[in-house]
Design a protein around this motif. Structure first.
Motif, PDB file in Angstrom:
ATOM      1  N   ALA A   1      25.846  33.980  36.979  1.00 18.93           N
ATOM      2  CA  ALA A   1      24.855  33.351  36.095  1.00 18.93           C
ATOM      3  C   ALA A   1      23.650  34.271  35.989  1.00 18.93           C
ATOM      4  O   ALA A   1      23.289  34.944  36.960  1.00 18.93           O
ATOM      5  CB  ALA A   1      24.428  32.010  36.681  1.00 18.93           C
ATOM      6  N   PHE A   2      23.031  34.301  34.806  1.00 18.03           N
ATOM      7  CA  PHE A   2      21.840  35.136  34.591  1.00 18.03           C
ATOM      8  C   PHE A   2      20.643  34.235  34.303  1.00 18.03           C
ATOM      9  O   PHE A   2      20.779  33.211  33.627  1.00 18.03           O
ATOM     10  CB  PHE A   2      22.027  36.037  33.360  1.00 18.03           C
ATOM     11  N   SER A   3      19.475  34.643  34.786  1.00 19.48           N
ATOM     12  CA  SER A   3      18.245  33.965  34.366  1.00 19.48           C
ATOM     13  C   SER A   3      17.129  34.996  34.293  1.00 19.48           C
ATOM     14  O   SER A   3      17.176  36.017  34.970  1.00 19.48           O
ATOM     15  CB  SER A   3      17.871  32.837  35.321  1.00 19.48           C
ATOM     16  N   ALA A   4      16.137  34.714  33.446  1.00 23.22           N
ATOM     17  CA  ALA A   4      15.086  35.719  33.219  1.00 23.22           C
ATOM     18  C   ALA A   4      13.716  35.073  33.097  1.00 23.22           C
ATOM     19  O   ALA A   4      13.601  33.866  32.876  1.00 23.22           O
ATOM     20  CB  ALA A   4      15.394  36.503  31.945  1.00 23.22           C
TER      21      ALA A   4
ATOM     22  N   ALA B   1      15.753  36.712  26.129  1.00 18.71           N
ATOM     23  CA  ALA B   1      14.954  36.948  27.340  1.00 18.71           C
ATOM     24  C   ALA B   1      15.786  37.683  28.398  1.00 18.71           C
ATOM     25  O   ALA B   1      15.256  38.476  29.170  1.00 18.71           O
ATOM     26  CB  ALA B   1      14.422  35.641  27.900  1.00 18.71           C
ATOM     27  N   LEU B   2      17.096  37.427  28.421  1.00 15.68           N
ATOM     28  CA  LEU B   2      17.948  38.119  29.402  1.00 15.68           C
ATOM     29  C   LEU B   2      17.937  39.625  29.138  1.00 15.68           C
ATOM     30  O   LEU B   2      17.982  40.436  30.051  1.00 15.68           O
ATOM     31  CB  LEU B   2      19.390  37.624  29.341  1.00 15.68           C
ATOM     32  N   ASP B   3      17.878  39.989  27.868  1.00 17.43           N
ATOM     33  CA  ASP B   3      17.843  41.412  27.501  1.00 17.43           C
ATOM     34  C   ASP B   3      16.582  42.089  27.997  1.00 17.43           C
ATOM     35  O   ASP B   3      16.623  43.204  28.500  1.00 17.43           O
ATOM     36  CB  ASP B   3      17.818  41.509  25.967  1.00 17.43           C
ATOM     37  N   ALA B   4      15.459  41.394  27.825  1.00 20.86           N
ATOM     38  CA  ALA B   4      14.165  42.019  28.100  1.00 20.86           C
ATOM     39  C   ALA B   4      13.646  41.692  29.487  1.00 20.86           C
ATOM     40  O   ALA B   4      12.627  42.235  29.906  1.00 20.86           O
ATOM     41  CB  ALA B   4      13.157  41.548  27.060  1.00 20.86           C
ATOM     42  N   ALA B   5      14.316  40.797  30.195  1.00 26.23           N
ATOM     43  CA  ALA B   5      13.841  40.303  31.495  1.00 26.23           C
ATOM     44  C   ALA B   5      12.489  39.628  31.357  1.00 26.23           C
ATOM     45  O   ALA B   5      11.698  39.571  32.301  1.00 26.23           O
ATOM     46  CB  ALA B   5      13.775  41.426  32.539  1.00 26.23           C
ATOM     47  N   ALA B   6      12.206  39.132  30.159  1.00 34.20           N
ATOM     48  CA  ALA B   6      10.912  38.488  29.913  1.00 34.20           C
ATOM     49  C   ALA B   6      11.078  37.485  28.783  1.00 34.20           C
ATOM     50  O   ALA B   6      11.905  37.682  27.885  1.00 34.20           O
ATOM     51  CB  ALA B   6       9.877  39.533  29.530  1.00 34.20           C
ATOM     52  N   SER B   7      10.277  36.427  28.829  1.00 35.67           N
ATOM     53  CA  SER B   7      10.416  35.388  27.814  1.00 35.67           C
ATOM     54  C   SER B   7       9.693  35.794  26.534  1.00 35.67           C
ATOM     55  O   SER B   7       8.880  36.721  26.529  1.00 35.67           O
ATOM     56  CB  SER B   7       9.829  34.077  28.343  1.00 35.67           C
ATOM     57  N   ALA B   8       9.988  35.055  25.460  1.00 32.27           N
ATOM     58  CA  ALA B   8       9.349  35.341  24.166  1.00 32.27           C
ATOM     59  C   ALA B   8       7.842  35.131  24.242  1.00 32.27           C
ATOM     60  O   ALA B   8       7.082  35.748  23.491  1.00 32.27           O
ATOM     61  CB  ALA B   8       9.968  34.446  23.090  1.00 32.27           C
ATOM     62  N   ASP B   9       7.389  34.282  25.180  1.00 28.51           N
ATOM     63  CA  ASP B   9       5.932  34.076  25.355  1.00 28.51           C
ATOM     64  C   ASP B   9       5.270  35.309  25.947  1.00 28.51           C
ATOM     65  O   ASP B   9       4.099  35.552  25.755  1.00 28.51           O
ATOM     66  CB  ASP B   9       5.662  32.945  26.364  1.00 28.51           C
ATOM     67  N   GLU B  10       6.046  36.041  26.741  1.00 25.29           N
ATOM     68  CA  GLU B  10       5.465  37.178  27.474  1.00 25.29           C
ATOM     69  C   GLU B  10       5.488  38.470  26.665  1.00 25.29           C
ATOM     70  O   GLU B  10       4.682  39.365  26.893  1.00 25.29           O
ATOM     71  CB  GLU B  10       6.268  37.432  28.771  1.00 25.29           C
ATOM     72  N   ARG B  11       6.429  38.576  25.730  1.00 17.83           N
ATOM     73  CA  ARG B  11       6.682  39.890  25.111  1.00 17.83           C
ATOM     74  C   ARG B  11       5.864  40.168  23.871  1.00 17.83           C
ATOM     75  O   ARG B  11       5.656  39.280  23.037  1.00 17.83           O
ATOM     76  CB  ARG B  11       8.164  40.010  24.734  1.00 17.83           C
TER      77      ARG B  11
ATOM     78  N   GLY C   1      16.816  24.955  31.891  1.00 16.00           N
ATOM     79  CA  GLY C   1      16.761  25.311  33.312  1.00 16.00           C
ATOM     80  C   GLY C   1      16.823  26.804  33.540  1.00 16.00           C
ATOM     81  O   GLY C   1      16.803  27.267  34.667  1.00 16.00           O
ATOM     82  N   GLY C   2      16.944  27.589  32.462  1.00 17.76           N
ATOM     83  CA  GLY C   2      16.924  29.032  32.584  1.00 17.76           C
ATOM     84  C   GLY C   2      18.225  29.644  33.076  1.00 17.76           C
ATOM     85  O   GLY C   2      18.217  30.735  33.617  1.00 17.76           O
ATOM     86  N   LEU C   3      19.343  28.942  32.899  1.00 14.31           N
ATOM     87  CA  LEU C   3      20.646  29.546  33.237  1.00 14.31           C
ATOM     88  C   LEU C   3      21.540  29.452  31.994  1.00 14.31           C
ATOM     89  O   LEU C   3      22.519  28.709  31.978  1.00 14.31           O
ATOM     90  CB  LEU C   3      21.298  28.813  34.412  1.00 14.31           C
ATOM     91  N   PRO C   4      21.186  30.193  30.955  1.00 11.88           N
ATOM     92  CA  PRO C   4      21.871  29.986  29.676  1.00 11.88           C
ATOM     93  C   PRO C   4      23.264  30.606  29.593  1.00 11.88           C
ATOM     94  O   PRO C   4      24.070  30.169  28.788  1.00 11.88           O
ATOM     95  CB  PRO C   4      20.944  30.670  28.666  1.00 11.88           C
ATOM     96  N   VAL C   5      23.550  31.607  30.445  1.00  8.41           N
ATOM     97  CA  VAL C   5      24.802  32.358  30.276  1.00  8.41           C
ATOM     98  C   VAL C   5      25.442  32.685  31.622  1.00  8.41           C
ATOM     99  O   VAL C   5      24.750  33.016  32.584  1.00  8.41           O
ATOM    100  CB  VAL C   5      24.519  33.685  29.518  1.00  8.41           C
ATOM    101  N   PHE C   6      26.779  32.601  31.649  1.00  8.73           N
ATOM    102  CA  PHE C   6      27.563  33.036  32.814  1.00  8.73           C
ATOM    103  C   PHE C   6      28.515  34.132  32.349  1.00  8.73           C
ATOM    104  O   PHE C   6      29.142  34.019  31.300  1.00  8.73           O
ATOM    105  CB  PHE C   6      28.416  31.878  33.369  1.00  8.73           C
ATOM    106  N   LEU C   7      28.626  35.193  33.168  1.00 11.65           N
ATOM    107  CA  LEU C   7      29.573  36.274  32.879  1.00 11.65           C
ATOM    108  C   LEU C   7      30.830  36.036  33.710  1.00 11.65           C
ATOM    109  O   LEU C   7      30.752  35.804  34.920  1.00 11.65           O
ATOM    110  CB  LEU C   7      28.933  37.628  33.258  1.00 11.65           C
TER     111      LEU C   7
END
Ligand SMILES: Cc1cc2nc3c(=O)[nH]c(=O)nc-3n(C[C@H](O)[C@H](O)[C@H](O)COP(=O)(O)OP(=O)(O)OC[C@H]3O[C@@H](n4cnc5c(N)ncnc54)[C@H](O)[C@@H]3O)c2cc1C
Length: 450
Positions: free
Chosen positions: A339-342, A180-190, A320-326
């Motif tokens: 932190a990234f969220s999408a 979802a971070l790649d697409a800025a959208a969740s799997a439900d939306e895409r 919580g939608g914060l799966p990754v930190f750079l």
């Protein structure tokens, strides 16, 4: 005036007229928006001899490229990476402008935590190949579809008879969040049918000194009016009139690089009105394509307390939608994590205060690194969805839209209005290079006409 002076004045006037005719084309083009697409188009048009004016609503350049310095170091709150360095036009710009590029981010260099414990990387590698196989299976499944479905429904169909352990469920949820971070959208939306687009190889590289260096390089020598918000774009006899909240600009043609999120907004919601209204086929494409949300929370700490990896991941953060930190510490020499969220989770977070966002981000970090970690000294959180000059982070194809909609967005209107921007690039949407290339495309289209 004596005869010699008179001859000199005539000669000078002739010379001036000739050089004006050689140096410029008679046409004037207004470019709306000073992001990668607008600056790319404007620079190319000016080089070709057009008289060019760029109009930008914000008081800064770059649009969805935005290097913030409030944490005491250059942190990119919009675009981060050259996505795929090899053959990417942004790599060429970086070389041309002498901009330092970091080594490729290693997405496998992740410290992943599950309920406070590090996940064994060998276990992760094993699941990684299973997940890749699942994606390949999903691709095969999509080829047999007569009607589009969401990625989430496709996956649910494939996993219908699978019994997943709780750990596998958490891992799958985390994996979907990172997609979802790649697409800025969740799997439900895409959309599943239009899930893929093209890309460059060679790894993703960030700019330690900030992406804005590319923006400033592109903007050199251009006339840009900042802080002027376009309200109305009207076709007139043989030209275009662009009305802003400060002035009215007449031109032969306009290049519109308004983000999809702005094109979607009605004039009452802060959008731009077109006179005559845009053709039905373009309006349909604008309403079918969707604007996704990718947000960042950048935190500066008193010291580095996290392990030296490119990325930190947290299976518990997925919910919580914060799966990754750079980890930006190696690039900036400053203790900064991003932190990234999408998707819908990110849009919900945008409604909260900075304090609330700090609280929940720290909760996720504490489950990873323990209760004793220091509080952040400063934080900055993006709200791209609520940003009136973006209306989201970048475009994606939801169920019900299709790849051709990007092409409809790119089609000119009446030979006077030209459209550029990431959401007009079917091959490379949602990227800086896609935006930039679309600007060059429209500049060439105009040059071919005149
Ligand atoms: C958080 C985030 C992370 C990203 N990460 C990456 C990445 O790592 N790599 C990558 O390649 N891409 C990334 N992207 C995508 C990339 O930033 C965009 O695709 C690209 O910058 C879009 O450029 P553009 O010129 O099409 O639009 P914009 O940059 O949005 O430019 C449009 C301009 O129009 C202006 N404008 C809007 N309304 C008006 C108005 N009414 N009047 C006048 N001006 C107006 C805006 O202010 C803006 O400056 C990311 C985006 C975000 C938000």
């Amino acid at each position: 005036m004596n005869r010699r002076r008179f001859l000199f004045a005539v000669f000078a006037a002739l010379l001036h007229r000739r050089s004006a005719a050689e140096g410029t084309r008679a046409e004037r083009v207004v470019v709306i928006g000073a992001g990668a697409a607008g600056l790319g188009a404007a620079a190319e048009l000016q080089r070709a001899g057009y008289s060019v004016l760029v109009i930008e609503a914000r008081d800064r350049l770059g649009g969805r490229i935005f290097t913030d310095r409030s944490l005491g170091a250059p942190v990119d709150l919009g675009a981060t990476w050259i996505q795929g360095r090899r053959g990417n036009p942004i790599s060429e710009l970086a070389a041309r402008f002498g901009v330092e590029v970091a080594p490729a981010t290693d997405y496998d260099d992740v410290a992943l935590f599950d309920r406070g414990r590090p996940v064994d990387l060998e276990i992760l590698a094993r699941y990684e190949s299973e997940l890749q196989e699942l994606l390949a299976e999903l691709e095969r499944y999509s080829r047999g579809l007569e009607e589009d479905v969401s990625i989430a429904s496709g996956l649910a169909e494939l996993l219908r008879d699978e019994e997943l352990t709780p750990f596998e469920e958490r891992l799958l949820a985390w994996f979907l969040e990172t997609l979802a971070l790649d697409a800025a959208a969740s799997a439900d939306e895409r959309s599943l049918l239009y899930a893929d687009d093209e890309g460059f190889g060679g790894g993703d590289h960030l700019f330690p000194g900030g992406y804005e260096q590319i923006v400033h390089g592109l903007a050199r020598g251009l006339e840009v009016r900042r802080g002027e918000r376009v309200r109305r774009i009207a076709l007139r006899q043989g030209g275009v009139r662009v009305e802003t909240d400060r002035a009215s600009h007449d031109a032969d043609r306009a290049v519109v690089t308004l983000p999809l999120g702005v094109l979607k907004a009605s004039p009452g919601e802060g959008g731009v009105s077109f006179d005559p209204p845009l053709p039905e086929w373009k309006r349909r494409a604008i309403s079918r394509l969707a604007m996704g949300t990718l947000d960042k929370v950048a935190l500066r700490f008193p010291e580095v307390f996290w392990p030296a990896h490119d990325l930190l991941g947290n299976l518990d953060g997925a919910g919580g939608g914060l799966p990754v930190f750079l980890n930006l510490a190696p690039h900036l020499g400053a203790p900064i994590l991003v932190a990234f969220s999408a998707g819908p989770g990110a849009r919900r977070r945008e409604e909260r205060s900075d304090e609330a966002i700090a609280g929940e981000t720290m909760e996720v970090l504490r489950t990873m690194a323990g209760e004793a970690i220091p509080a952040p000294e400063r934080l900055v959180a993006t709200r791209w969805h609520r940003d009136p000059f973006a209306g989201g982070s970048y475009s994606f194809v939801p169920v019900g839209a299709r790849g051709e909609d990007y092409e409809a967005l790119a089609e000119p209107v009446a030979g006077r209005l030209f459209f550029a921007g990431e959401a007009t690039n079917r091959s490379y949407p949602a990227t800086v290079h896609g935006a930039y290339l679309s600007g060059l495309r429209e500049a060439k289209r105009i040059a071919a006409l005149t």
